[in-house]
Design an enzyme around this catalytic site. Structure first.
Site, PDB file in Angstrom:
ATOM      1  N   ASP A  27       0.885  -1.048  -0.035  1.00  0.00           N
ATOM      2  CA  ASP A  27      -0.001   0.036  -0.009  1.00  0.00           C
ATOM      3  C   ASP A  27       0.931   1.395   0.145  1.00  0.00           C
ATOM      4  O   ASP A  27       2.065   1.139  -0.114  1.00  0.00           O
ATOM      5  CB  ASP A  27      -0.992  -0.007   1.174  1.00  0.00           C
ATOM      6  CG  ASP A  27      -0.387  -0.103   2.578  1.00  0.00           C
ATOM      7  OD1 ASP A  27       1.116   0.215   2.572  1.00  0.00           O
ATOM      8  OD2 ASP A  27      -0.764  -0.276   3.553  1.00  0.00           O
ATOM      9  N   CYS A  79       4.445   1.637   2.020  1.00  0.00           N
ATOM     10  CA  CYS A  79       5.371   0.756   2.167  1.00  0.00           C
ATOM     11  C   CYS A  79       6.720   1.158   2.457  1.00  0.00           C
ATOM     12  O   CYS A  79       7.761   0.370   3.122  1.00  0.00           O
ATOM     13  CB  CYS A  79       5.318  -0.168   0.969  1.00  0.00           C
ATOM     14  SG  CYS A  79       5.996   0.720  -0.576  1.00  0.00           S
ATOM     15  N   HIS A 100       7.879   0.876  -4.508  1.00  0.00           N
ATOM     16  CA  HIS A 100       7.670  -0.227  -3.543  1.00  0.00           C
ATOM     17  C   HIS A 100       8.818  -0.681  -3.202  1.00  0.00           C
ATOM     18  O   HIS A 100       9.900  -0.930  -3.886  1.00  0.00           O
ATOM     19  CB  HIS A 100       6.806  -1.511  -4.316  1.00  0.00           C
ATOM     20  CG  HIS A 100       6.464  -2.297  -3.377  1.00  0.00           C
ATOM     21  ND1 HIS A 100       5.512  -2.114  -2.195  1.00  0.00           N
ATOM     22  CD2 HIS A 100       7.122  -3.596  -3.064  1.00  0.00           C
ATOM     23  CE1 HIS A 100       5.394  -3.176  -1.608  1.00  0.00           C
ATOM     24  NE2 HIS A 100       6.638  -4.074  -1.960  1.00  0.00           N
TER      25      HIS A 100
END
Length: 274
Positions: A48, A51, A261
């Site tokens: 999400d 991160c 990410h």
């Protein structure tokens, strides 16, 4: 749901994720091979918009042996009151899942998050055994209510750090280069805009941009070392935030494939000393 998945062999993970023969897949495999020289395993982090905060905090807590000095200071938990008394616009801080909180409540709630951060950090830093320490971190990162409260604390510390840097620059003190870049953006000319256009959105509609990784590092007084796999074979493959780290700051290591990410490499091989 575990927000940080169990360990997996790093090359096994790479083979599963990057099968093809495209230039990108080849570069990613090379990048993972380089990381695998240092680390045996990877733990994937829930994807999400928290991160970067999640991966950094998890690494910091799983390695901590003492409470950082900034967490020990007497007035640490008075920060929300102090900042709200000086900067009226902080009333518009967006609390997690709670829109339209009144000013007093915001101050109290952020104070609770800061107290929780200090308590958890202290508890985990006092655990001696590495296995028990990991178990305590896993337990914490399974508790959604506490976990997200900790991210709110980190975001508030980032705001506090940004205000300090902004004021230092205005008063002619030396500031790190990233601070100029942070406030050179059209969307964050000052801390108020930074809060409205960036910090309020982290975890909701956006993650951390690169310049905000520097801000996070300064807020925690940690060096964040990131293997940026898509930059393999360039001098940006291993990037440090900040790039001129303080010698006494602890180091945490993350992996990213795209600067959006972040995952966590674990089980570092002991460097053999000749």
């Amino acid at each position: 749901r575990l927000s940080v998945a169990p360990e997996m062999d790093i090359m096994e993970y790479c083979r599963k994720e990057w099968r093809g023969n495209t230039p990108v897949a080849k570069r990613m495999r090379k990048g993972y091979e380089a990381v695998a020289q240092k680390f045996a395993s990877i733990r994937t982090v829930r994807g999400d918009n928290y991160c970067a905060l999640r991966a950094t905090l998890f690494q910091a807590l799983s390695q901590t042996t003492q409470l950082p000095s900034w967490l020990q200071s007497e007035d640490f938990t008075l920060l929300p009151e102090k900042l709200l008394s000086e900067y009226d616009w902080i009333k518009e801080w967006q609390l997690k899942q709670k829109l339209g909180s009144k000013m007093g409540e915001i101050s109290d709630e952020i104070k609770e998050y800061l107290i929780l951060l200090r308590k958890k950090w202290k508890d985990i830093s006092e655990i001696k055994g590495p296995v028990e320490k990991q178990e305590a971190c896993d337990t914490l990162f399974k508790n959604e209510e506490e976990e997200y409260s900790l991210y709110e604390a980190l975001k508030f510390l980032m705001l506090n750090t940004a205000i300090k840097l902004y004021n230092d620059d205005k008063n002619g003190r030396r500031v790190p280069v990233f601070s100029w870049l942070l406030f050179a953006r059209d969307t964050s000319c000052n801390p108020c805009q930074l809060m409205h256009n960036h910090l309020n959105h982290i975890g909701h509609s956006g993650g951390l941009e690169q310049v905000e990784m520097f801000l996070l590092a300064y807020a925690l007084q940690y060096t964040i070392q990131v293997y940026r796999l898509y930059k393999y074979s360039t001098d940006e493959f291993i990037t440090l935030y900040p790039n001129d780290p303080q010698e006494d700051w602890p180091v945490v290591t993350l992996i990213t494939e795209d600067d959006r990410h972040y995952n966590i490499p674990v089980r570092m091989y002991q460097e053999t000393v000749l």
